[in-house]
Design an enzyme around this catalytic site. Sequence first.
Site, PDB file in Angstrom:
ATOM      1  CG  ASN A 104      -2.199  -0.806   0.936  1.00  9.44           C
ATOM      2  OD1 ASN A 104      -3.064  -0.377   0.172  1.00  9.44           O
ATOM      3  ND2 ASN A 104      -2.289  -1.993   1.528  1.00  9.44           N
TER       4      ASN A 104
ATOM      5  CG  MET B 146       0.831  -6.168  10.820  1.00  9.57           C
ATOM      6  SD  MET B 146      -0.829  -6.010  10.098  1.00  9.57           S
ATOM      7  CE  MET B 146      -1.569  -7.512  10.722  1.00  9.57           C
ATOM      8  NE  ARG B 147       4.412  -4.380  16.773  1.00  8.73           N
ATOM      9  CZ  ARG B 147       5.016  -5.393  17.364  1.00  8.73           C
ATOM     10  NH1 ARG B 147       4.375  -6.148  18.225  1.00  8.73           N
ATOM     11  NH2 ARG B 147       6.270  -5.688  17.071  1.00  8.73           N
TER      12      ARG B 147
ATOM     13  CG  HIS C 298     -10.072  -3.734   8.238  1.00  9.07           C
ATOM     14  ND1 HIS C 298      -9.211  -4.330   9.141  1.00  9.07           N
ATOM     15  CD2 HIS C 298     -11.135  -4.572   8.119  1.00  9.07           C
ATOM     16  CE1 HIS C 298      -9.743  -5.469   9.566  1.00  9.07           C
ATOM     17  NE2 HIS C 298     -10.919  -5.636   8.957  1.00  9.07           N
TER      18      HIS C 298
ATOM     19  CD  GLU D  50     -16.050   0.150  19.300  1.00 10.09           C
ATOM     20  OE1 GLU D  50     -16.619  -0.861  18.915  1.00 10.09           O
ATOM     21  OE2 GLU D  50     -16.620   1.241  19.535  1.00 10.09           O
TER      22      GLU D  50
ATOM     23  CG  ASP E  95     -10.231  -2.859  12.388  1.00 19.07           C
ATOM     24  OD1 ASP E  95      -9.307  -2.105  12.040  1.00 19.07           O
ATOM     25  OD2 ASP E  95     -10.063  -4.082  12.598  1.00 19.07           O
TER      26      ASP E  95
ATOM     27  CD  GLU F 137      -5.721  -7.196  -8.649  1.00 24.89           C
ATOM     28  OE1 GLU F 137      -6.714  -6.847  -9.325  1.00 24.89           O
ATOM     29  OE2 GLU F 137      -5.166  -8.307  -8.740  1.00 24.89           O
TER      30      GLU F 137
ATOM     31  CD  GLU G 143      -5.977  -3.813   1.194  1.00 24.34           C
ATOM     32  OE1 GLU G 143      -5.020  -3.259   1.750  1.00 24.34           O
ATOM     33  OE2 GLU G 143      -6.276  -4.997   1.419  1.00 24.34           O
TER      34      GLU G 143
HETATM   35  C1  GRF Z   1      -3.335  -4.909   3.746  1.00 18.22           C
HETATM   36  O1  GRF Z   1      -4.214  -5.929   3.356  1.00 18.22           O
HETATM   37  C2  GRF Z   1      -4.012  -3.915   4.647  1.00 18.22           C
HETATM   38  O2  GRF Z   1      -5.371  -3.750   4.348  1.00 18.22           O
HETATM   39  C3  GRF Z   1      -3.895  -4.591   5.988  1.00 18.22           C
HETATM   40  O3  GRF Z   1      -2.610  -5.159   5.993  1.00 18.22           O
HETATM   41  C4  GRF Z   1      -2.223  -5.439   4.648  1.00 18.22           C
HETATM   42  C5  GRF Z   1      -0.925  -4.728   4.427  1.00 18.22           C
HETATM   43  O4  GRF Z   1      -0.376  -4.991   3.166  1.00 18.22           O
HETATM   44  N1  GRF Z   1      -4.138  -3.640   7.057  1.00 18.22           N
HETATM   45  P1  GRF Z   1       0.860  -4.157   2.618  1.00 18.22           P
HETATM   46  O5  GRF Z   1       1.958  -4.234   3.682  1.00 18.22           O
HETATM   47  O6  GRF Z   1       0.404  -2.765   2.365  1.00 18.22           O
HETATM   48  O7  GRF Z   1       1.278  -4.872   1.362  1.00 18.22           O
END
Ligand code: GRF
Length: 194
Positions: A15, A90-91, A109, A143, A145, A172, A174
């Site tokens: 992303n 991821m935190r 998300h 809260e 998400d 794709e 995202e």
């Molecule tokens: C994505 O699916 C995003 O929606 C989720 O974690 C993933 C991260 O992918 N929160 P990347 O590191 O951007 O490839």
Amino acid sequence: MSLKVGVMASGRGSNFQAILTEIESGSLDAQIGLLVSDRSEAPALRIAEEHGIEALSLPYDKQDRGAFESLAGDAFEAAGCDYILLAGFMRILTPAFIDRFENRILNIHPSLLPSFKGLHPQRQAIDAGVKFSGCTVHLVTQELDSGPILSQAVVPVFERDTEETLSQRILEQEHRVYAEAIQVLSQKTSACKI
Ligand code: GRF
């Protein structure tokens, strides 16, 4: 002056890469002031280096999340970031950090929120038997998400889908929808500065 964003990423950074590509092609009127990662081996850090983006890898201690967050927050402020984008970070952020940047943290998300919050939303979608899923860009609130939704994209879910095939189809979208949401913010922000 274009919108300046900071990015937080823990992993591969697709992303982050997609947003950079849109900026570099001129379709997105924004600049990335800083990338922060909680994992020193995150591929996102390499992407930043390749594109000349300032990057910080900060130690993350689960027992003292505040230490990581205050360093990250100070660095985002010093870099003059208007917004912070979570891109595969991821935190779980502490309430203090979310308050510090109230209404200025965005997340993407991979589900159509409010459905399938938390971990493995693509697997949750398959297990629930839904025929459509997708992704959501939203503001981060206390809260998980659950903050106000800025943008969504829908994809079909097929019977033969696995978590991997559905994740790829959603990813794709995202890449498209995150950049679009930032462009809307950028336009709104520059209208406010006039
Ligand atoms: C994505 O699916 C995003 O929606 C989720 O974690 C993933 C991260 O992918 N929160 P990347 O590191 O951007 O490839």
